[in-house]
Design an enzyme around this catalytic site. Structure first.
Site, PDB file in Angstrom:
ATOM      1  N   CYS A 110       0.467 -65.902  -7.115  1.00 40.11           N
ATOM      2  CA  CYS A 110      -0.313 -66.977  -6.482  1.00 40.11           C
ATOM      3  C   CYS A 110      -1.705 -66.522  -6.039  1.00 40.11           C
ATOM      4  O   CYS A 110      -2.568 -67.350  -5.771  1.00 40.11           O
ATOM      5  CB  CYS A 110       0.450 -67.543  -5.292  1.00 40.11           C
ATOM      6  SG  CYS A 110       2.044 -68.211  -5.760  1.00 40.11           S
ATOM      7  N   HIS A 244      -3.758 -71.217   0.445  1.00 41.61           N
ATOM      8  CA  HIS A 244      -2.681 -71.417  -0.525  1.00 41.61           C
ATOM      9  C   HIS A 244      -1.682 -72.445   0.018  1.00 41.61           C
ATOM     10  O   HIS A 244      -1.235 -72.350   1.158  1.00 41.61           O
ATOM     11  CB  HIS A 244      -1.991 -70.085  -0.810  1.00 41.61           C
ATOM     12  CG  HIS A 244      -0.966 -70.190  -1.882  1.00 41.61           C
ATOM     13  ND1 HIS A 244      -1.192 -70.842  -3.072  1.00 41.61           N
ATOM     14  CD2 HIS A 244       0.321 -69.753  -1.947  1.00 41.61           C
ATOM     15  CE1 HIS A 244      -0.107 -70.792  -3.816  1.00 41.61           C
ATOM     16  NE2 HIS A 244       0.826 -70.143  -3.158  1.00 41.61           N
ATOM     17  N   ASN A 274       3.099 -76.398  -4.415  1.00 40.74           N
ATOM     18  CA  ASN A 274       2.539 -75.066  -4.665  1.00 40.74           C
ATOM     19  C   ASN A 274       2.392 -74.888  -6.180  1.00 40.74           C
ATOM     20  O   ASN A 274       3.395 -74.826  -6.895  1.00 40.74           O
ATOM     21  CB  ASN A 274       3.509 -74.032  -4.067  1.00 40.74           C
ATOM     22  CG  ASN A 274       3.087 -72.596  -4.321  1.00 40.74           C
ATOM     23  OD1 ASN A 274       2.166 -72.334  -5.083  1.00 40.74           O
ATOM     24  ND2 ASN A 274       3.778 -71.670  -3.693  1.00 40.74           N
TER      25      ASN A 274
HETATM   26  C1  LIG Z   1      11.698 -72.064   1.572  1.00 40.90           C
HETATM   27  C2  LIG Z   1      11.489 -72.702   2.945  1.00 40.90           C
HETATM   28  C3  LIG Z   1      10.892 -74.080   2.798  1.00 40.90           C
HETATM   29  C4  LIG Z   1      12.859 -72.848   3.607  1.00 40.90           C
HETATM   30  O1  LIG Z   1      12.683 -73.404   4.890  1.00 40.90           O
HETATM   31  P1  LIG Z   1      13.481 -72.807   6.131  1.00 40.90           P
HETATM   32  O2  LIG Z   1      13.118 -73.632   7.298  1.00 40.90           O
HETATM   33  O3  LIG Z   1      13.182 -71.340   6.182  1.00 40.90           O
HETATM   34  O4  LIG Z   1      14.956 -73.088   5.738  1.00 40.90           O
HETATM   35  P2  LIG Z   1      16.155 -72.058   5.481  1.00 40.90           P
HETATM   36  O5  LIG Z   1      15.935 -71.302   4.202  1.00 40.90           O
HETATM   37  O6  LIG Z   1      16.389 -71.279   6.722  1.00 40.90           O
HETATM   38  O7  LIG Z   1      17.326 -73.060   5.256  1.00 40.90           O
HETATM   39  C5  LIG Z   1      17.795 -73.902   6.301  1.00 40.90           C
HETATM   40  C6  LIG Z   1      18.894 -74.760   5.739  1.00 40.90           C
HETATM   41  O8  LIG Z   1      18.353 -75.724   4.849  1.00 40.90           O
HETATM   42  C7  LIG Z   1      19.041 -75.659   3.609  1.00 40.90           C
HETATM   43  N1  LIG Z   1      18.116 -76.030   2.535  1.00 40.90           N
HETATM   44  C8  LIG Z   1      17.351 -75.214   1.797  1.00 40.90           C
HETATM   45  N2  LIG Z   1      16.642 -75.933   0.907  1.00 40.90           N
HETATM   46  C9  LIG Z   1      16.989 -77.227   1.123  1.00 40.90           C
HETATM   47  C10 LIG Z   1      16.606 -78.425   0.519  1.00 40.90           C
HETATM   48  N3  LIG Z   1      15.706 -78.483  -0.466  1.00 40.90           N
HETATM   49  N4  LIG Z   1      17.142 -79.566   0.997  1.00 40.90           N
HETATM   50  C11 LIG Z   1      18.048 -79.571   1.982  1.00 40.90           C
HETATM   51  N5  LIG Z   1      18.455 -78.447   2.598  1.00 40.90           N
HETATM   52  C12 LIG Z   1      17.918 -77.281   2.154  1.00 40.90           C
HETATM   53  C13 LIG Z   1      19.536 -74.245   3.502  1.00 40.90           C
HETATM   54  O9  LIG Z   1      20.631 -74.146   2.625  1.00 40.90           O
HETATM   55  C14 LIG Z   1      19.928 -73.974   4.936  1.00 40.90           C
HETATM   56  O10 LIG Z   1      21.181 -74.545   5.167  1.00 40.90           O
HETATM   57  P3  LIG Z   1      22.263 -73.797   6.121  1.00 40.90           P
HETATM   58  O11 LIG Z   1      21.596 -73.726   7.466  1.00 40.90           O
HETATM   59  O12 LIG Z   1      23.428 -74.710   6.059  1.00 40.90           O
HETATM   60  O13 LIG Z   1      22.462 -72.445   5.496  1.00 40.90           O
HETATM   61  C15 LIG Z   1      10.585 -71.820   3.849  1.00 40.90           C
HETATM   62  O14 LIG Z   1      11.277 -70.651   4.207  1.00 40.90           O
HETATM   63  C16 LIG Z   1       9.301 -71.449   3.182  1.00 40.90           C
HETATM   64  O15 LIG Z   1       8.452 -72.282   2.902  1.00 40.90           O
HETATM   65  N6  LIG Z   1       9.066 -70.145   2.928  1.00 40.90           N
HETATM   66  C17 LIG Z   1       7.865 -69.674   2.293  1.00 40.90           C
HETATM   67  C18 LIG Z   1       7.892 -69.991   0.822  1.00 40.90           C
HETATM   68  C19 LIG Z   1       6.591 -69.641   0.160  1.00 40.90           C
HETATM   69  O16 LIG Z   1       5.565 -69.503   0.772  1.00 40.90           O
HETATM   70  N7  LIG Z   1       6.658 -69.495  -1.171  1.00 40.90           N
HETATM   71  C20 LIG Z   1       5.529 -69.291  -1.997  1.00 40.90           C
HETATM   72  C21 LIG Z   1       5.108 -67.915  -2.073  1.00 40.90           C
HETATM   73  S1  LIG Z   1       3.681 -67.814  -3.047  1.00 40.90           S
END
Ligand SMILES: CC(C)(COP(=O)(O)OP(=O)(O)OC[C@H]1O[C@@H](n2cnc3c(N)ncnc32)[C@H](O)[C@@H]1OP(=O)(O)O)[C@@H](O)C(=O)NCCC(=O)NCCS
Length: 322
Positions: A110, A244, A274
């Site tokens: 990215c 980003h 993204n």
């Molecule tokens: C990926 C991201 C959105 C997840 O959000 P989060 O608040 O950290 O959520 P978690 O991963 O802790 O998951 C929380 C819960 O939601 C669930 N969940 C994950 N994706 C889901 C979706 N699309 N829909 C519904 N529930 C979802 C998980 O399974 C988890 O359930 P559980 O508590 O029963 O285990 C977040 O961590 C993020 O944006 N990270 C950075 C990603 C990034 O920058 N990527 C690009 C790099 S260039």
């Protein structure tokens, strides 16, 4: 002497996939995606290729710059998802636009667009270029696992491009790399060698969302301060933050930590998600075409991604809207 932005361009696939569309293929819903990421919809390739989209972005940037393709000295493309391993997408674009200059691809996930800006800077500074085309194009829909709800909802496809000409509008740039295969990785295609005895990982993105989040937030805050210091300006002197677009919560957390008005942060995450290295030049082009920037504005471009890589640049906007 380095460069000035002479033209911008971008293109997105015509098919729009909403959160409701995704809820029909994975266990998710509009409310979760919007609240946790800020994304409502994204553009996904259907009957086009990423090459087609990259051509449109390149054509638009060249038209906006009014520079003759014969005067281009270099084409740099950043991508991790082009249609061919070889030839490079840069060579394919060179043929499409009818240029004759050298052309190559780089891979910095990215952060690829910021890495390309740094390479371009060095070509200008060494006197080896007067005009450079950078295209960042990614088809994340090829490499997300469409059965994995934590990743497939985050990404979109698209391409952004800039034409840079000799000038002095790059005020500071900083890149970092820190080897890490655990937080984000995309295994390469494995082929079908009958001699390989290794387990074959599928070529899908693997990401530890929480660790990526922490790394991204820290990188945006530190890199903004570092490039502002390098440029000899205060963070409050920055007019626009082009960050980003990975998660609106990362952007808002960084904005609060830096204590900068939210209006200075330009976003398109709601409708584009993204788009990997295409993100920054797409947003730059959309805002350029809207007439957001006026000559003299100071912009900070900030990105992070697999590698782990990060990059930030401060540029002065000199271009008048066409
Ligand atoms: C990926 C991201 C959105 C997840 O959000 P989060 O608040 O950290 O959520 P978690 O991963 O802790 O998951 C929380 C819960 O939601 C669930 N969940 C994950 N994706 C889901 C979706 N699309 N829909 C519904 N529930 C979802 C998980 O399974 C988890 O359930 P559980 O508590 O029963 O285990 C977040 O961590 C993020 O944006 N990270 C950075 C990603 C990034 O920058 N990527 C690009 C790099 S260039």
């Amino acid at each position: 002497m380095n460069f000035t932005v002479a033209g911008t361009g971008s293109a997105l696939p015509k098919k729009v996939i909403t959160n409701d569309d995704l809820s029909k293929i994975v266990d998710t819903d509009d409310e979760w995606i919007k609240k946790r990421t800020g994304i409502s919809s994204r553009h996904i390739l259907s009957d086009e290729t990423i090459t087609d989209i990259a051509f449109m972005a390149a054509d638009a940037a060249i038209a906006d710059s009014k520079i003759d393709v014969a005067d281009l000295d270099l084409i740099i493309v950043s991508t991790v998802s082009s249609d061919y391993l070889t030839p490079s997408l840069a060579c394919i674009i060179q043929g499409h636009i009818g240029a004759t200059c050298p052309a190559f691809d780089i891979s910095a996930a990215c952060t690829g667009f910021i890495y390309a800006l740094d390479i371009a800077k060095n070509y200008f500074q060494s006197g080896n270029a007067k005009n450079i085309l950078i295209v960042s194009a990614d088809a994340m829909s090829r490499i997300v696992d469409w059965t994995h709800r934590s990743t497939c909802v985050l990404f979109g496809d698209g391409a952004g491009a800039v034409v840079l000409s000799k000038g002095s509008d790059l005020l500071a740039i900083k890149l970092t790399s820190e080897s890490n295969l655990d937080i984000i990785s995309i295994p390469h295609v494995t082929g079908n060698s009958p001699f390989s005895e290794l387990k074959k990982d599928l070529s899908y993105i693997k990401m530890d969302g929480r660790e990526t989040y922490k790394f991204a937030f820290a990188a945006i805050c530190k890199n903004t301060n570092d490039v502002a210091q390098l440029a000899g300006i205060d963070v409050n002197d920055i007019d626009y933050f082009i960050t980003h677009q990975a998660n609106i919560r990362i952007i808002e957390a960084a904005q609060q930590r830096m204590n900068v008005p939210i209006e200075k942060f330009l976003n398109n995450i709601d409708s584009a998600g993204n788009t990997s290295s295409a993100t920054i030049p797409i947003l730059l082009d959309q805002e350029n075409k809207k007439g957001t920037f006026k000559p003299g504005d100071i912009l900070v471009l900030n990105s992070f991604g697999a590698g782990l890589t990060t990059g930030a640049a401060i540029i002065r906007w000199s271009k008048t809207t066409n």
